[in-house]
Motif scaffolding. Structure first.
Motif, PDB file in Angstrom:
ATOM      1  N   ASP A   1       0.828  -1.209   0.000  1.00 44.34           N
ATOM      2  CA  ASP A   1       0.000   0.000   0.000  1.00 44.34           C
ATOM      3  C   ASP A   1       0.861   1.257   0.000  1.00 44.34           C
TER       4      ASP A   1
ATOM      5  N   TYR B   1       3.874   1.579  -1.247  1.00 45.65           N
ATOM      6  CA  TYR B   1       4.455   1.722  -2.586  1.00 45.65           C
ATOM      7  C   TYR B   1       3.418   2.229  -3.592  1.00 45.65           C
ATOM      8  N   ARG B   2       2.204   1.692  -3.528  1.00 49.99           N
ATOM      9  CA  ARG B   2       1.159   2.138  -4.455  1.00 49.99           C
ATOM     10  C   ARG B   2       0.820   3.607  -4.209  1.00 49.99           C
ATOM     11  N   THR B   3       0.664   3.980  -2.944  1.00 49.41           N
ATOM     12  CA  THR B   3       0.352   5.366  -2.599  1.00 49.41           C
ATOM     13  C   THR B   3       1.472   6.299  -3.046  1.00 49.41           C
ATOM     14  N   THR B   4       2.700   5.889  -2.802  1.00 48.41           N
ATOM     15  CA  THR B   4       3.841   6.706  -3.213  1.00 48.41           C
ATOM     16  C   THR B   4       3.905   6.851  -4.724  1.00 48.41           C
ATOM     17  N   ALA B   5       3.693   5.759  -5.441  1.00 47.63           N
ATOM     18  CA  ALA B   5       3.727   5.809  -6.907  1.00 47.63           C
ATOM     19  C   ALA B   5       2.646   6.750  -7.432  1.00 47.63           C
ATOM     20  N   GLU B   6       1.447   6.676  -6.870  1.00 46.52           N
ATOM     21  CA  GLU B   6       0.365   7.550  -7.311  1.00 46.52           C
ATOM     22  C   GLU B   6       0.671   9.013  -6.996  1.00 46.52           C
ATOM     23  N   ARG B   7       1.239   9.259  -5.820  1.00 49.10           N
ATOM     24  CA  ARG B   7       1.583  10.627  -5.434  1.00 49.10           C
ATOM     25  C   ARG B   7       2.675  11.190  -6.350  1.00 49.10           C
TER      26      ARG B   7
ATOM     27  N   ALA C   1       3.357  10.199  -9.412  1.00 49.72           N
ATOM     28  CA  ALA C   1       2.764  10.390 -10.737  1.00 49.72           C
ATOM     29  C   ALA C   1       1.946  11.672 -10.780  1.00 49.72           C
ATOM     30  N   GLY C   2       1.254  11.966  -9.695  1.00 48.73           N
ATOM     31  CA  GLY C   2       0.494  13.203  -9.611  1.00 48.73           C
ATOM     32  C   GLY C   2       1.376  14.445  -9.656  1.00 48.73           C
ATOM     33  N   GLN C   3       2.646  14.288  -9.280  1.00 50.72           N
ATOM     34  CA  GLN C   3       3.607  15.394  -9.317  1.00 50.72           C
ATOM     35  C   GLN C   3       4.330  15.469 -10.658  1.00 50.72           C
TER      36      GLN C   3
ATOM     37  N   ASP D   1       8.508   0.118 -11.997  1.00 47.47           N
ATOM     38  CA  ASP D   1       8.904  -0.923 -11.048  1.00 47.47           C
ATOM     39  C   ASP D   1      10.299  -1.379 -11.440  1.00 47.47           C
TER      40      ASP D   1
END
Length: 95
Positions: A54, A56-62, A64-66, A72
């Motif tokens: 979770d 890693y997924r949250t960090t990746a989404e954050r 990407a949002g930046q 991976d």
């Protein structure tokens, strides 16, 4: 002597042009980050694995949002060490 001077000027102009083209090309490419999930999963406590995924997924989404492109580590054949985020950095980025 004149031929040498002309050669130096043409070569210098060509190198400056090539550097500008490279800078323009790099400016339109997105910044890239590589997340090494497999290394973190191998070292993680099995009870904490879901929370780690979770994070890693949250960090990746954050990221990407930046505006960062997130890969991976298993999808990357080679990358400079500075592009690969460690588990400690992932937890910090998720906060």
């Amino acid at each position: 002597m004149l031929a040498l001077l002309v050669s130096v000027v043409v070569t210098g102009t060509g190198l400056i042009w090539m550097q500008r083209e490279l800078n323009r090309s790099l400016a339109v490419r997105p910044p890239i980050v590589v997340l090494d999930l497999s290394a973190a999963a191998r070292e993680a406590d099995p009870a904490r694995l879901k929370a780690l995924l979770d994070d890693y997924r949250t960090t990746a989404e954050r990221l990407a949002g930046q505006g960062l492109l997130v890969f991976d580590r298993q999808a990357v054949l080679a990358a400079p060490a500075g592009l690969i985020l460690t588990e400690r950095e992932v937890r910090h980025a998720a906060d």
